[in-house]
Design an enzyme around this catalytic site. Structure first.
Site, PDB file in Angstrom:
ATOM      1  N   ASP A  80       0.821  -1.208   0.000  1.00  0.00           N
ATOM      2  CA  ASP A  80       0.000   0.000   0.000  1.00  0.00           C
ATOM      3  C   ASP A  80       0.856   1.260   0.000  1.00  0.00           C
ATOM      4  OD1 ASP A  80      -1.907  -1.900   0.253  1.00  0.00           O
ATOM      5  OD2 ASP A  80      -2.922  -1.022   1.970  1.00  0.00           O
ATOM      6  N   ASP A 122      -0.599  -5.024   4.819  1.00  0.00           N
ATOM      7  CA  ASP A 122      -1.962  -4.874   5.323  1.00  0.00           C
ATOM      8  C   ASP A 122      -2.905  -6.019   4.972  1.00  0.00           C
ATOM      9  OD1 ASP A 122      -0.925  -2.475   6.128  1.00  0.00           O
ATOM     10  OD2 ASP A 122      -2.317  -1.221   5.021  1.00  0.00           O
ATOM     11  N   LYS A 123      -3.033  -6.349   3.684  1.00  0.00           N
ATOM     12  CA  LYS A 123      -4.052  -7.311   3.265  1.00  0.00           C
ATOM     13  C   LYS A 123      -3.623  -8.746   3.518  1.00  0.00           C
ATOM     14  CE  LYS A 123      -5.997  -3.609   2.070  1.00  0.00           C
ATOM     15  NZ  LYS A 123      -4.820  -2.769   2.333  1.00  0.00           N
ATOM     16  N   SER A 471      -6.118   5.162   4.541  1.00  0.00           N
ATOM     17  CA  SER A 471      -4.987   4.449   5.122  1.00  0.00           C
ATOM     18  C   SER A 471      -5.114   4.474   6.638  1.00  0.00           C
ATOM     19  CB  SER A 471      -3.680   5.126   4.705  1.00  0.00           C
ATOM     20  OG  SER A 471      -2.617   4.734   5.539  1.00  0.00           O
TER      21      SER A 471
END
Length: 555
Positions: A80, A122-123, A471
């Site tokens: 990201d 993150d994911k 974010s």
């Protein structure tokens, strides 16, 4: 080692496929061992994942020495921080589904008996957990760990420091030399972004879910402590194999409520709301934005962490980490302590082993009777602009209500340019639309415009509303996840420049001051803007994904 016969059935190496295992170096006596898959998120795409290989190697070696066949396989990721502000950001949320699908395909396609996910960015976390639930064999999640903070001129830095520096440079509040040095020093090691941003938020909540070990979410990636914790995780995975404990035993409705409570208590990312709606969907638990709002009202915020606070995640670790957070939540009767964990003990039993720290922590974790906020900071707003709901992040925001004239944008780039060109001024309501799950597609994060607003000194003077995401590093008067989104004709698609809009955090209200007859007339005239010719995964994702109020899931 004796394993539970109910859990270890599929992975025995059968006669017909032994040749393949001989080629991998297995011997005849190993063919009755359980197969443990290690979903390895290692890549050199991002510092978040660049430090994962040594964890995977450590875990694999230990498992192979102690009665299992460890098989590692790769898992894709999107950074990201690198894709932010580019068209690549559209693939970020999509990657959550790709990660879940990839792990499911390999683990079930190869009939694995146990599963470990090693993830960073993150994911990796929600995607990995969704896969563990789908595969539903004895499993554990190992988080790669946070990055260490960088420093310049005595100030602790994270990746968000670089984004906010853009706005400061534009206002001449920062020299070019300082700007360059902040960029150089913001990410000094491997590990996930260092504030209480999305990766650290999700990993912290995984401790309360019982799918990860205590302390593991706040450790820095480069440390030997992280390796020791990973070894211990592998040992507990072998215990889970013996007992036949699967993720659906751990991930219950009450466990999900515990996780959301932790997210609120630590001042975590808005993305956690989206991800837990998706996780609940995976485990077939009914969870709505209204349920999350109920939890928010009873949960204070006590952790003084970036982006709106002072401290990095490593500072939280140094004062006792998430177990200290859970200990305080337990004392306030805000946890379901009977929930199971990967250790074989309940959450309450785990907390009985933790001593409540009372010294030298109050600059990071505030006293129970002096929270930052009496109620949680992730506020569900509703109104005629967000009929299904929207999510506001209220940490660091002193202003509780704002009414202003709309400045409408259909893309992130023109928004950021207008902010930097001083076309956006105090009192404006900035609308960025057609960036929802179908419109983005993939709900890109708006860190560039929010950071530009903060850098310009407008963080608490301008409200930004979007059907996209934010974010974990964003803060200010920001409202995201507006549903229904503009792409499906949600009311946000009908807003025009200079419309009057009110966002009232005290009343949980988001209201467009335009009469129903006028809105009805606009709806009749509304046409979906021309969409670029989508192909591949973005096309398939946009066709099946649901709205953010339901988790933006594709299954």
């Amino acid at each position: 080692m004796k394993y539970n016969s109910k859990s270890v059935t599929k992975g025995y190496v059968r006669t017909a496929n032994r040749s393949m295992f001989y080629a991998l170096g297995c011997s005849l006596k190993e063919f009755k061992k359980p197969i443990v898959g290690i979903a390895n998120g290692y890549s050199t795409i991002t510092p978040c994942n660049a430090g994962l290989q040594r964890i995977t190697t450590t875990v694999s070696n230990l498992l192979n020495r102690h009665g299992t066949i460890a098989q590692s396989f790769g898992v894709p990721t999107v950074s990201d921080g690198i894709s932010m502000g580019t068209s690549g950001m559209r693939y970020s949320l999509v990657s959550r589904e790709v990660i879940a699908d990839s792990i499911e395909v390999c683990a079930l396609g190869q009939s694995m008996d146990g599963l470990i996910v090693v993830g960073g960015c993150d994911k990796n976390l929600p995607g990995g957990l969704m896969a563990l639930i789908r595969v539903n064999v004895p499993s554990i999640y190992i988080y790669g760990g946070t990055i260490l903070p960088g420093y310049w001129k005595g100030k602790a830095l994270t990746i968000v420091s670089s984004f906010e520096a853009v706005g400061k440079l534009n206002t001449q509040a920062l020299t070019h030399e300082d700007f360059t040095e902040i960029e150089k020093h913001s990410c000094p090691t491997t590990g996930s972004c260092g504030g209480m941003y999305t990766a650290n938020t999700m990993s912290a909540s995984f401790e309360s879910l019982g799918i990860s070990l205590f302390y593991s979410s706040t450790m820095a990636n480069p440390t030997t402590e992280k390796i020791r914790s990973s070894r211990l995780s592998a040992k507990y995975l072998m215990k889970l194999l013996r007992l036949g404990v699967n993720p659906t035993i751990l991930i219950t409705r009450k466990a999900v409520e515990n996780a959301i409570t932790v997210v609120l208590y630590i001042g975590g990312s808005t993305n956690a709301i989206l991800h837990y709606l998706a996780i609940a969907n995976s485990v077939r638990v009914r969870l709505t934005l209204d349920d999350i709002e109920t939890i928010r009202k009873r949960t204070p915020v006590t952790c003084n962490l970036k982006p709106s606070g002072t401290h990095a995640t490593t500072d939280l670790h140094n004062v006792g980490g998430i177990p200290q957070v859970l200990k305080r939540l337990s004392s306030q009767e805000l946890l379901h302590k009977a929930c199971a964990t990967v250790t074989g003990r309940t959450l309450g039993e785990e907390l009985n082993r933790i001593k409540l720290a009372t010294q030298c922590i109050y600059n990071v974790i505030l006293p129970i009777n002096k929270p930052l906020h009496q109620q949680g900071h992730l506020l569900v707003l509703k109104g005629n602009l967000a009929v299904f709901g929207a999510v506001a992040k209220t940490l660091g925001v002193k202003r509780r209500s704002i009414t202003g004239r709309a400045k409408v944008f259909n893309d992130e780039e023109s928004t950021t340019k207008s902010i930097l060109d001083d076309s956006v001024t105090a009192g404006n309501i900035v609308i960025i639309r057609y960036l929802g799950p179908k419109g983005g597609p993939g709900m890109p994060e708006m860190l560039s415009p929010t950071s530009a607003l903060v850098g310009k000194g407008l963080g608490d003077k301008v409200c930004l509303i979007t059907d996209g995401r934010f974010s974990g590093g964003s803060w200010g008067i920001v409202v995201g996840h507006v549903a229904p989104e503009a792409f499906v004709g949600g009311p946000i698609a009908l807003v025009k420049n200079n419309d009057l809009i009110t966002v009232d955090l005290s009343e949980a209200l988001i209201h467009l001051h335009v009469s129903n007859p006028v809105l009805l007339k606009r709806r009749k005239l509304w046409r979906l803007p021309i969409v670029e010719n989508r192909r591949g995964i973005l096309k398939r994702y946009a066709e099946v994904v649901n709205q953010s109020s339901f988790g933006s899931v594709t299954v």
